[in-house]
Scaffold this motif. Structure first.
Motif, PDB file in Angstrom:
ATOM      1  N   UNK A  45       2.651  17.641  -1.071  1.00 46.25           N
ATOM      2  CA  UNK A  45       2.445  17.276   0.237  1.00 46.25           C
ATOM      3  C   UNK A  45       1.055  16.556   0.382  1.00 46.25           C
ATOM      4  N   UNK A  46       0.051  17.013  -0.073  1.00 45.59           N
ATOM      5  CA  UNK A  46      -1.203  16.434  -0.215  1.00 45.59           C
ATOM      6  C   UNK A  46      -1.180  15.103  -1.030  1.00 45.59           C
ATOM      7  N   UNK A  47      -0.753  15.079  -2.097  1.00 48.60           N
ATOM      8  CA  UNK A  47      -0.652  13.870  -2.761  1.00 48.60           C
ATOM      9  C   UNK A  47       0.238  12.731  -1.934  1.00 48.60           C
ATOM     10  N   UNK A  48       1.368  13.395  -1.210  1.00 48.15           N
ATOM     11  CA  UNK A  48       1.897  12.043  -0.432  1.00 48.15           C
ATOM     12  C   UNK A  48       1.150  11.736   0.726  1.00 48.15           C
ATOM     13  N   UNK A  49       0.118  12.685   1.319  1.00 51.47           N
ATOM     14  CA  UNK A  49      -0.395  12.178   2.370  1.00 51.47           C
ATOM     15  C   UNK A  49      -1.689  11.064   1.884  1.00 51.47           C
ATOM     16  N   UNK A  50      -2.107  11.408   0.780  1.00 55.93           N
ATOM     17  CA  UNK A  50      -3.213  10.564   0.141  1.00 55.93           C
ATOM     18  C   UNK A  50      -2.454   9.366  -0.046  1.00 55.93           C
ATOM     19  N   UNK A  51      -1.511   9.263  -0.624  1.00 57.72           N
ATOM     20  CA  UNK A  51      -0.887   7.920  -0.957  1.00 57.72           C
ATOM     21  C   UNK A  51      -0.720   6.985   0.292  1.00 57.72           C
ATOM     22  N   UNK A  52      -0.184   8.075   1.365  1.00 59.13           N
ATOM     23  CA  UNK A  52       0.042   7.321   2.597  1.00 59.13           C
ATOM     24  C   UNK A  52      -1.160   6.583   3.265  1.00 59.13           C
ATOM     25  N   UNK A  53      -2.254   7.573   3.096  1.00 54.64           N
ATOM     26  CA  UNK A  53      -3.719   7.060   3.546  1.00 54.64           C
ATOM     27  C   UNK A  53      -4.094   5.767   2.966  1.00 54.64           C
ATOM     28  N   UNK A  54      -4.129   5.829   1.526  1.00 61.81           N
ATOM     29  CA  UNK A  54      -4.206   4.706   0.826  1.00 61.81           C
ATOM     30  C   UNK A  54      -3.598   3.504   1.165  1.00 61.81           C
ATOM     31  N   UNK A  55      -2.220   3.685   1.310  1.00 60.15           N
ATOM     32  CA  UNK A  55      -1.520   2.413   1.846  1.00 60.15           C
ATOM     33  C   UNK A  55      -1.999   2.000   3.112  1.00 60.15           C
ATOM     34  N   UNK A  56      -2.212   2.789   4.149  1.00 66.70           N
ATOM     35  CA  UNK A  56      -2.589   2.493   5.423  1.00 66.70           C
ATOM     36  C   UNK A  56      -4.029   1.920   5.339  1.00 66.70           C
ATOM     37  N   UNK A  57      -4.920   2.417   4.565  1.00 58.62           N
ATOM     38  CA  UNK A  57      -6.261   1.972   4.380  1.00 58.62           C
ATOM     39  C   UNK A  57      -6.247   0.443   3.895  1.00 58.62           C
ATOM     40  N   UNK A  58      -5.396   0.144   2.860  1.00 57.85           N
ATOM     41  CA  UNK A  58      -5.420  -1.119   2.355  1.00 57.85           C
ATOM     42  C   UNK A  58      -4.777  -2.096   3.374  1.00 57.85           C
ATOM     43  N   UNK A  59      -3.709  -1.551   4.112  1.00 53.93           N
ATOM     44  CA  UNK A  59      -3.419  -2.421   5.290  1.00 53.93           C
ATOM     45  C   UNK A  59      -4.226  -2.652   6.318  1.00 53.93           C
ATOM     46  N   UNK A  60      -5.139  -1.441   6.568  1.00 56.77           N
ATOM     47  CA  UNK A  60      -5.991  -1.557   7.755  1.00 56.77           C
ATOM     48  C   UNK A  60      -7.327  -2.769   7.075  1.00 56.77           C
ATOM     49  N   UNK A  61      -7.391  -2.546   5.859  1.00 55.53           N
ATOM     50  CA  UNK A  61      -8.683  -3.482   5.447  1.00 55.53           C
ATOM     51  C   UNK A  61      -8.227  -4.771   5.646  1.00 55.53           C
ATOM     52  N   UNK A  62      -6.867  -5.101   5.486  1.00 54.42           N
ATOM     53  CA  UNK A  62      -6.638  -6.418   5.487  1.00 54.42           C
ATOM     54  C   UNK A  62      -6.459  -6.857   7.172  1.00 54.42           C
ATOM     55  N   UNK A  63      -5.949  -5.878   7.936  1.00 51.14           N
ATOM     56  CA  UNK A  63      -6.124  -6.409   9.352  1.00 51.14           C
ATOM     57  C   UNK A  63      -7.595  -6.318   9.860  1.00 51.14           C
ATOM     58  N   UNK A  64      -8.418  -5.466   9.180  1.00 50.44           N
ATOM     59  CA  UNK A  64      -9.885  -5.573   9.747  1.00 50.44           C
ATOM     60  C   UNK A  64     -10.362  -7.029   9.380  1.00 50.44           C
ATOM     61  N   UNK A  65     -10.018  -7.531   7.943  1.00 50.58           N
ATOM     62  CA  UNK A  65     -10.461  -8.775   7.424  1.00 50.58           C
ATOM     63  C   UNK A  65     -10.013 -10.036   8.546  1.00 50.58           C
ATOM     64  N   UNK A  66      -8.737  -9.893   8.856  1.00 47.79           N
ATOM     65  CA  UNK A  66      -8.154 -10.970   9.626  1.00 47.79           C
ATOM     66  C   UNK A  66      -8.873 -10.962  11.129  1.00 47.79           C
TER      67      UNK A  66
END
Length: 288
Positions: A78-99
């Protein structure tokens, strides 16, 4: 041979010995040996019971350890799944922040352009106002009010200086003042000029003028034509409008109030197309 069998055999032997009239010394030794074996047997039974109890306890602990292992495995997944989701959201967030940063930079540049344009307009308006004020005589300044509001220059002229009562014909006394205003207007070719006529609320009774709307519009038109024909102001920069009695400066209940409301305003503004061009250059904030 196990301990129980040995004890039985020893007992049988003891009986045979007793029957055979063995000596008391040997009997005592055998009895002692018998007692020792009995004690060892009892101790062995206790140890066996303890071993079995320990074995059951170890099985319980093993089962509990297995359950804990399964729980830990599930929690890890479960923690690995949450970590993977967080990493995905973080990458998406980085893209949105840059935009978002790019959009903010573009907006800041646009605001800077607007501020620069407004500062330029304010500076020119101040120079225009100062030049116009200096060009008017002390007597003219009593009947001409010059001010800047929100980046727009307002020149308010009393109607008793420009026209006879109830008339829209410009009198000769006003021509010198209008010539000075026309010179300033011509010096600032990037500005548009709107002439507005205003009246008090007293109804007019003239056969060729229906009401105060007509009178205010005719007076504005007369000033526009003087600026064009007599002083050479480009007519493409000029507009005429009548506001009748519906834009008063003060209450019409007194003669002084009505006198203030009877006025013609020359409004000098930067050309709208300059600001519209800036608006057209506004950064696109559409996120789709």
């Amino acid at each position: 041979m196990n301990i129980r069998s040995a004890i039985i055999a020893f007992g049988a032997a003891t009986l045979l010995v007793a029957t055979g009239c063995t000596s008391n010394k040997k009997y005592a030794a055998l009895q002692s040996r018998y007692d020792q074996l009995t004690a060892d047997y009892n101790s062995s039974q206790v140890a066996l019971a303890e071993s079995r109890a320990n074995a059951r306890s170890l099985e319980t602990l093993l089962a509990e350890a297995r359950r804990n292992h399964d729980d830990l495995k599930r929690n890890y997944e479960a923690m690995q799944g949450s970590l993977n989701q967080s990493l995905l959201q973080n990458r998406q967030g980085s893209i949105n922040i840059s935009k978002l940063v790019d959009e903010i930079n573009a907006s800041n540049q646009y605001i800077k352009q607007l501020v620069q344009a407004k500062s330029k307009s304010d500076s020119l308006n101040m120079v225009l106002t100062n030049n116009l004020t200096r060009s008017l005589s002390r007597d003219e300044l009593r009947e001409v009010d010059v001010k800047v509001l929100k980046g727009v220059v307002y020149i308010s002229l009393a109607d008793n200086m420009l026209f006879k009562s109830g008339s829209y014909e410009v009198n000769s006394r006003a021509m010198e003042t209008l010539s000075k205003i026309a010179k300033i207007i011509k010096d600032y070719g990037d500005y548009d000029v709107l002439v507005e006529g205003n009246t008090d609320d007293v109804p007019i009774s003239r056969t060729n003028i229906r009401n105060n709307w007509d009178l205010s519009a005719l007076r504005a038109s007369s000033i526009v034509q003087v600026l064009q024909k007599d002083f050479g102001v480009n007519p493409s920069r000029l507009s005429a409008a009548g506001r009748g009695e519906y834009n008063p400066l003060t209450d019409n209940s007194s003669e002084l109030g009505r006198q203030r409301n009877r006025r013609t305003e020359i409004i000098i503004t930067p050309k709208l197309d300059q600001f519209l061009e800036l608006i057209d250059k506004a950064p696109d904030t559409d996120n789709n």
